[in-house]
Write a protein that holds these residues in place. Structure first.
Motif, PDB file in Angstrom:
ATOM      1  N   LEU A  30      10.396 -12.176 -14.168  1.00  0.00           N
ATOM      2  CA  LEU A  30      11.203 -11.343 -13.279  1.00  0.00           C
ATOM      3  C   LEU A  30      11.848 -10.228 -14.069  1.00  0.00           C
ATOM      4  O   LEU A  30      12.322 -10.456 -15.189  1.00  0.00           O
ATOM      5  CB  LEU A  30      12.316 -12.177 -12.634  1.00  0.00           C
ATOM      6  CG  LEU A  30      12.067 -12.797 -11.270  1.00  0.00           C
ATOM      7  CD1 LEU A  30      13.265 -13.634 -10.867  1.00  0.00           C
ATOM      8  CD2 LEU A  30      11.774 -11.766 -10.227  1.00  0.00           C
ATOM      9  N   CYS A  32      16.122 -17.451  -7.746  1.00  0.00           N
ATOM     10  CA  CYS A  32      14.713 -17.190  -7.454  1.00  0.00           C
ATOM     11  C   CYS A  32      13.811 -18.230  -8.119  1.00  0.00           C
ATOM     12  O   CYS A  32      12.896 -18.780  -7.480  1.00  0.00           O
ATOM     13  CB  CYS A  32      14.342 -15.790  -7.927  1.00  0.00           C
ATOM     14  SG  CYS A  32      12.634 -15.350  -7.587  1.00  0.00           S
ATOM     15  N   TYR A  55       5.689 -17.291 -14.423  1.00  0.00           N
ATOM     16  CA  TYR A  55       6.154 -16.100 -13.714  1.00  0.00           C
ATOM     17  C   TYR A  55       7.206 -15.392 -14.557  1.00  0.00           C
ATOM     18  O   TYR A  55       7.881 -16.021 -15.371  1.00  0.00           O
ATOM     19  CB  TYR A  55       6.803 -16.468 -12.373  1.00  0.00           C
ATOM     20  CG  TYR A  55       5.877 -17.114 -11.373  1.00  0.00           C
ATOM     21  CD1 TYR A  55       5.139 -16.346 -10.488  1.00  0.00           C
ATOM     22  CD2 TYR A  55       5.762 -18.495 -11.299  1.00  0.00           C
ATOM     23  CE1 TYR A  55       4.296 -16.935  -9.559  1.00  0.00           C
ATOM     24  CE2 TYR A  55       4.925 -19.095 -10.369  1.00  0.00           C
ATOM     25  CZ  TYR A  55       4.196 -18.305  -9.504  1.00  0.00           C
ATOM     26  OH  TYR A  55       3.358 -18.898  -8.598  1.00  0.00           O
ATOM     27  N   ALA A  99      18.059 -14.361 -10.832  1.00  0.00           N
ATOM     28  CA  ALA A  99      16.847 -14.937 -11.414  1.00  0.00           C
ATOM     29  C   ALA A  99      16.896 -16.465 -11.335  1.00  0.00           C
ATOM     30  O   ALA A  99      15.879 -17.105 -11.044  1.00  0.00           O
ATOM     31  CB  ALA A  99      16.691 -14.483 -12.863  1.00  0.00           C
ATOM     32  N   GLY A 128       8.867 -15.894  -4.323  1.00  0.00           N
ATOM     33  CA  GLY A 128       9.576 -15.028  -5.260  1.00  0.00           C
ATOM     34  C   GLY A 128       9.753 -13.623  -4.726  1.00  0.00           C
ATOM     35  O   GLY A 128      10.833 -13.035  -4.834  1.00  0.00           O
ATOM     36  N   ASN A 129       8.700 -13.069  -4.133  1.00  0.00           N
ATOM     37  CA  ASN A 129       8.785 -11.706  -3.598  1.00  0.00           C
ATOM     38  C   ASN A 129       9.708 -11.630  -2.393  1.00  0.00           C
ATOM     39  O   ASN A 129      10.369 -10.613  -2.185  1.00  0.00           O
ATOM     40  CB  ASN A 129       7.399 -11.178  -3.230  1.00  0.00           C
ATOM     41  CG  ASN A 129       6.650 -10.670  -4.448  1.00  0.00           C
ATOM     42  OD1 ASN A 129       7.259 -10.270  -5.434  1.00  0.00           O
ATOM     43  ND2 ASN A 129       5.337 -10.699  -4.396  1.00  0.00           N
ATOM     44  N   ARG A 172       4.325 -16.873  -5.479  1.00  0.00           N
ATOM     45  CA  ARG A 172       4.394 -15.407  -5.400  1.00  0.00           C
ATOM     46  C   ARG A 172       5.102 -14.974  -4.122  1.00  0.00           C
ATOM     47  O   ARG A 172       5.992 -14.110  -4.151  1.00  0.00           O
ATOM     48  CB  ARG A 172       2.983 -14.808  -5.439  1.00  0.00           C
ATOM     49  CG  ARG A 172       2.962 -13.281  -5.416  1.00  0.00           C
ATOM     50  CD  ARG A 172       1.568 -12.744  -5.172  1.00  0.00           C
ATOM     51  NE  ARG A 172       1.105 -12.969  -3.820  1.00  0.00           N
ATOM     52  CZ  ARG A 172       1.433 -12.205  -2.758  1.00  0.00           C
ATOM     53  NH1 ARG A 172       2.253 -11.179  -2.905  1.00  0.00           N
ATOM     54  NH2 ARG A 172       0.952 -12.474  -1.568  1.00  0.00           N
ATOM     55  N   LEU A 181       8.283  -9.158  -9.628  1.00  0.00           N
ATOM     56  CA  LEU A 181       7.799 -10.474 -10.025  1.00  0.00           C
ATOM     57  C   LEU A 181       6.421 -10.314 -10.652  1.00  0.00           C
ATOM     58  O   LEU A 181       5.542  -9.679 -10.071  1.00  0.00           O
ATOM     59  CB  LEU A 181       7.728 -11.400  -8.807  1.00  0.00           C
ATOM     60  CG  LEU A 181       7.311 -12.837  -9.077  1.00  0.00           C
ATOM     61  CD1 LEU A 181       8.470 -13.603  -9.711  1.00  0.00           C
ATOM     62  CD2 LEU A 181       6.875 -13.519  -7.803  1.00  0.00           C
TER      63      LEU A 181
END
Length: 138
Positions: A107, A118, A105, A115, A55-56, A52, A65
């Motif tokens: 996006l 990420c 996850y 993407a 990704g953020n 998390r 996300l």
């Protein structure tokens, strides 16, 4: 802060086994792209949190996300160099049980190239092999 349930019916659970493919949670629903696991396994709460954060950090204000798994299984262990007997160990950490095909996850609000980058960062943190999938037109 790692994810964990507010309260559970049973404090300690048995290990169980992972059979078959995911029939629920195996489609991209909230975003445009998803990270799908290809193998069954346990994903620790700390690992989900690390994904998390990674990704953020990448999407910043552009995209969003979504986390599709939640760690609701306690894993207990006994201290090292402890003799046999004296019952089951105390819960150490929480895991999310995932089957092959589960979306971990999602996006939204980013391009496909963003993407890919990420999810490559997230894939490096995952204990199971994963791949990127696209949302199917409804």
């Amino acid at each position: 802060m790692a994810l964990m349930p507010k309260r559970v019916k049973h404090r300690k659970s048995q290990r169980g086994r992972i059979k078959g493919n995911a029939t629920r949670g195996n489609k991209v629903v909230f975003g445009d792209f998803g990270l799908q696991c290809l193998q069954g396994g346990w994903i620790r709460a700390q690992t989900i949190e690390a994904g998390r954060i990674a990704g953020n950090q990448y999407v910043r204000g552009e995209g969003r996300l979504y986390i599709r798994v939640f760690p609701d299984k306690p894993v207990s262990s006994k201290p090292l160099e402890t003799r046999m007997g004296k019952g089951k160990g105390e819960p150490e950490y929480w895991v999310a049980v995932v089957k092959p095909g589960t979306i971990l996850y999602e996006l939204s609000g980013v391009s496909e190239q963003q993407a890919k980058v990420c999810f490559a960062r997230l894939a490096a943190k995952m204990p199971v092999p994963v791949r990127m999938v696209r949302r199917r037109p409804a």
